[in-house]
Design an enzyme around this catalytic site. Structure first.
Site, PDB file in Angstrom:
ATOM      1  N   CYS A   1      -7.795  -0.411 -13.135  1.00  0.00           N
ATOM      2  CA  CYS A   1      -7.233   0.608 -12.248  1.00  0.00           C
ATOM      3  C   CYS A   1      -6.015   0.097 -11.480  1.00  0.00           C
ATOM      4  O   CYS A   1      -5.623   0.664 -10.472  1.00  0.00           O
ATOM      5  CB  CYS A   1      -8.287   1.120 -11.267  1.00  0.00           C
ATOM      6  SG  CYS A   1      -9.098  -0.159 -10.306  1.00  0.00           S
TER       7      CYS A   1
ATOM      8  N   GLU B   1     -10.882  -8.734  -9.128  1.00  0.00           N
ATOM      9  CA  GLU B   1      -9.525  -8.859  -8.582  1.00  0.00           C
ATOM     10  C   GLU B   1      -9.244 -10.218  -7.954  1.00  0.00           C
ATOM     11  O   GLU B   1      -8.191 -10.407  -7.351  1.00  0.00           O
ATOM     12  CB  GLU B   1      -9.244  -7.730  -7.578  1.00  0.00           C
ATOM     13  CG  GLU B   1     -10.358  -7.475  -6.591  1.00  0.00           C
ATOM     14  CD  GLU B   1     -10.159  -6.183  -5.806  1.00  0.00           C
ATOM     15  OE1 GLU B   1      -9.033  -5.669  -5.735  1.00  0.00           O
ATOM     16  OE2 GLU B   1     -11.159  -5.691  -5.245  1.00  0.00           O
TER      17      GLU B   1
ATOM     18  N   ASP C   1      -4.146  -6.896  -7.248  1.00  0.00           N
ATOM     19  CA  ASP C   1      -4.622  -8.042  -6.480  1.00  0.00           C
ATOM     20  C   ASP C   1      -4.872  -9.250  -7.378  1.00  0.00           C
ATOM     21  O   ASP C   1      -4.614 -10.390  -6.984  1.00  0.00           O
ATOM     22  CB  ASP C   1      -5.897  -7.686  -5.713  1.00  0.00           C
ATOM     23  CG  ASP C   1      -5.599  -7.177  -4.305  1.00  0.00           C
ATOM     24  OD1 ASP C   1      -4.544  -7.545  -3.762  1.00  0.00           O
ATOM     25  OD2 ASP C   1      -6.408  -6.412  -3.759  1.00  0.00           O
TER      26      ASP C   1
ATOM     27  N   HIS D   1       0.820  -1.210   0.000  1.00  0.00           N
ATOM     28  CA  HIS D   1       0.000   0.000   0.000  1.00  0.00           C
ATOM     29  C   HIS D   1       0.856   1.264   0.000  1.00  0.00           C
ATOM     30  O   HIS D   1       0.559   2.230  -0.712  1.00  0.00           O
ATOM     31  CB  HIS D   1      -0.926  -0.008   1.218  1.00  0.00           C
ATOM     32  CG  HIS D   1      -2.044   0.985   1.135  1.00  0.00           C
ATOM     33  ND1 HIS D   1      -2.948   0.997   0.097  1.00  0.00           N
ATOM     34  CD2 HIS D   1      -2.386   2.016   1.946  1.00  0.00           C
ATOM     35  CE1 HIS D   1      -3.811   1.980   0.282  1.00  0.00           C
ATOM     36  NE2 HIS D   1      -3.489   2.614   1.390  1.00  0.00           N
TER      37      HIS D   1
END
Length: 755
Positions: free
Chosen positions: A674, A603, A627, A362
């Site tokens: 995305c 995902e 992911d 992240h």
């Protein structure tokens, strides 16, 4: 043997440094196996030699002196072959080499096993005996197990600076540390070490001049902890027996300034800062108690650690307010978090280095969004010794250069200047459409989450927001934001981009995104309670968030809602029901707002195979390629040990992406992406050919992708897609895409490593 192994491992883990750990191993292993010699040879990365580092039974005067190349002698053979070597008559082996100064001429039996960590041979563990015999299977298994333990200890020692990867790294001489590319770019700056909150084992060593103020800070923190304990003791006074209450007296005795406190003050007066002095003293005492056999005394290690952590927390609270960041600061930490980015003024921040984590963790995603060059997974970085040192970050190739030579620094400065010039050249593209040479239009949207993303995104010519990470405001708070607080945050986003569409993903926590006030402790968080699973189990969180989104959209009409981690039709139906319920409630309150477009993030593999069924129920699909890649390849994207297995150009990933695009098209629905692949010029060309309708990326990537797509035509991109889909290796696909970019005049997007 198991009990013996457990005791040795416990002693080794309690060692104060690598040298002590090696001494414990050679002594205990020799005794446990009933042999006459046990020795350890460690690899010197600078010279690729295996140096004699510890022994019981051979000449200790040769420690640090004797060494062998890989393939030289029996030790070098073990290192080269990366497998055990068990010999009854060592001198008869063709690779045998006699070292008279070691004093091993009396020993004939030889068993050597490699010490391997993450595919790298760190050293060799050897036992020898005068009696001519072949060690049995249990002996070999015991030594292999011991070497695995030693490998982890050596690796940890190098990470923490207990021993340098290269002695040069700690001395000021040049060194290059390999990691994983986190965010592209070059940074040249000064290291600033970030320690995690109140972790005694993560405090770096630092020299100070104002010793008096450090002593004062320590004694003040000590006093605050003493007050806390006395208060707790008083509060529990009526509920505890006199014997139990006496435990608090033990705590207060440990804190006495004439005991541990005096040792800390002595180190501070010697020039160590208060946090470092506390850490060193407390860890020494913790290890001392952990080595004790008596269970009661061993438990005192827990008490000492608790007290040390409490004192450290007060020291860090005081120190935090006094941070003075240098210009061009490079934040370095064992595991940087999103909150680390919020503590330093953006104009001071040049780059990030995290010892742990991968390029798709992240914090790396946020770094890319902010345009901060980043290296993750720099496991060999002696980070505790880097405070104030000059560093160069190569975010393109995932490397950190410590104390770079003038010519190396000059080369990176050239690349940095070229990057700035390229960014300036690409500014001219801002108002031009993203369309191929043959007129195919491709909308480019952005991923956002921070307030600063808004201005940057609009400056780069973003046509919409493909992913607004609503968890970012949650991560930066100490509690759940209220519905009204969320409404204001979402309204700012929607107004800033209006009339452009803004796709808001509902709360996606779990995995590598944990809220400090809503902890999720799981052995396997990426396969656990995360994303839509959390919010469906807590509909009060989901309903409040959706209500806030719908209210924020009133009068604007540019909201799109996207649901993360959907893996089944039943999850989607449940989420849709809650969204419609929220909309009805909003209308009943007299707020006139339309139901926005609703989409699903693809995902997980199950969503790939059910893409058509999902598309029938929603307005759009959007692939989260980060992911999806993780789950398809079974690679934890935060685990640097397997980072080289995570490849977005893997043939299976490309096949899945094409499958989703075809499914959406068959249902007449728009499909976007995305993930980070969308912001890669190589990936963008393939996604164009697959038929994706929208590419959403970090704002800093948008100009490069726009130039790449404006340099190709649809026909040749489709031909390229068919070519790579027939390929079976991710590396070969990447190489073909690089050559394609070069053939179309985009060599500037390809960055080869600097030696």
């Amino acid at each position: 043997m198991l009990e013996t192994l457990r005791q040795i491992v416990q002693e080794v883990n309690a060692a104060s440094d690598l040298g002590e750990a090696l001494e414990i191993i050679v002594s205990r292993v020799r005794d446990a196996m009933g042999t006459e010699v046990c020795s350890v040879y460690l690899c010197d990365p600078g010279e690729e030699r295996f140096v004699f580092r510890a022994t019981e039974g051979l000449n200790k005067d040769q420690i640090g002196v004797a060494s062998l190349m890989a393939g030289e002698g029996l030790v070098g053979t073990v290192a080269e072959r990366e497998e055990p070597l068990n010999l009854e008559n060592a001198e008869n082996h063709p690779a045998f080499r006699f070292f008279p100064d070691l004093g091993e001429d009396a020993y004939h039996s030889f068993l050597g096993v490699p010490i391997i960590h993450q595919r790298r041979v760190l050293g060799v563990l050897v036992v020898q005996q005068a009696e001519r015999r072949r060690f049995d299977e249990s002996d070999e298994a015991f030594l292999v197990t011991m070497s695995a333990q030693l490998a982890a200890i050596i690796a940890h020692a190098r990470v923490t600076g207990a021993v340098d990867v290269d002695e040069a790294a700690g001395s000021g001489a040049p060194a290059k540390i390999s990691g994983v590319a986190g965010a592209a770019g070059i940074a040249i700056g000064t290291a600033f070490i970030i320690s995690p909150g109140a972790d005694l084992y993560a405090v770096p060593s630092k020299t100070i001049t104002d010793r008096r103020s450090e002593v004062h800070a320590f004694r003040e923190a000590l006093g605050k902890v003493r007050d806390d304990i006395e208060e707790v003791a008083d509060n529990l006074g009526g509920e505890l027996s006199p014997e139990d209450h006496a435990l608090f007296d033990v705590y207060l005795g440990i804190l006495d300034d004439s005991a541990i406190g005096r040792e800390v003050v002595t180190l501070i007066k010697g020039g160590e800062w208060a946090q470092g002095a506390l850490s060193q003293v407390m860890i020494e005492h913790i290890r001392h108690f952990e080595r004790m056999e008596h269970s009661y005394l061993k438990e005192r290690a827990v008490d000492i650690k608790d007290l040390g952590t409490r004192v450290l927390a007060y020291l860090q609270a005081e120190d935090k307010a006094e941070h003075v960041y240098p210009d061009n600061a490079i934040l370095v930490g064992e595991e940087l978090t999103a909150s680390s980015l919020g503590e330093i003024p953006r104009e001071k921040l040049a780059g990030l280095i995290s010892v742990r984590g991968s390029g798709n963790s992240h914090v790396a995603i946020l770094a890319r969004a902010m345009g901060i060059p980043t290296v993750m997974g720099a496991l060999d970085l002696p980070y505790r010794r880097l405070q104030g040192r000059e560093l160069v970050i190569d975010g393109y190739n995932g490397a950190v250069h410590l104390n770079p030579l003038p010519e190396v620094r000059a080369r990176f400065k050239e690349i940095l200047d070229a990057d700035l010039a390229l960014s300036k050249d690409l500014e001219s593209l801002r108002d031009l459409p993203c369309e191929t040479l043959d007129g195919h239009r491709m909308p480019l949207w952005v991923n956002t989450g921070l307030q600063a993303d808004i201005t940057r995104s609009l400056e780069q010519g973003a046509e919409g927001v493909g992913l607004y990470r609503t968890e970012v405001p949650f991560l930066l708070r100490e509690r759940f934001p209220s519905e009204e607080e969320q409404r204001q945050i979402y309204r700012n986003q929607l107004e800033a981009f209006a009339p452009r569409p803004v796709t808001m993903r509902t709360l996606d926590i779990g995995g590598d995104k944990a809220l400090p006030y809503f902890p999720i402790e799981e052995d396997n968080p990426f396969l656990g309670w995360r994303g839509i699973r959390v919010t469906l189990d807590h509909p009060e969180i989901f309903l409040a968030q959706v209500r806030a989104m719908l209210k924020a959209n009133a009068g604007l009409g540019n909201l799109r809602i996207m649901l993360p981690m959907i893996c089944s039709i039943s999850e989607l139906d449940e989420a849709l029901e809650l969204i419609h319920r929220s909309h009805r409630e909003i209308l009943q309150e007299g707020i006139d707002t339309e139901l926005p477009m609703i989409g699903v993030m693809v995902e997980v593999p199950s969503a790939v195979y059910q893409a058509r069924a999902l598309a029938r129920r929603v307005d759009f699909l959007s692939v989260g390629s980060n992911d999806l890649t993780q789950y398809l390849l079974a690679v934890d994207r935060n685990n640097a040990r397997v980072a080289d297995l995570y490849h977005s150009m893997h043939p299976a990933v490309l096949s899945a992406l094409e499958m989703v695009a075809n499914a959406a098209r068959a249902e007449g629905k728009k499909v976007g992406i995305c993930g980070e692949l969308a912001g890669d010029p190589e990936g963008a060309v393939l996604l164009l050919a697959m038929g994706y309708d929208i590419l959403s990326m970090n704002a800093t990537s948008l100009p490069k992708v726009k130039q790449a797509l404006r340099s190709v035509n649809m026909a040749e991109s489709q031909a390229l897609l068919q070519e790579v889909l027939a390929m079976e290796d991710a590396g070969a696909i990447h190489a073909r895409l690089e050559s394609f970019l070069a053939d179309h005049g985009m060599e500037k997007f390809i960055h080869n490593p600097v030696a």
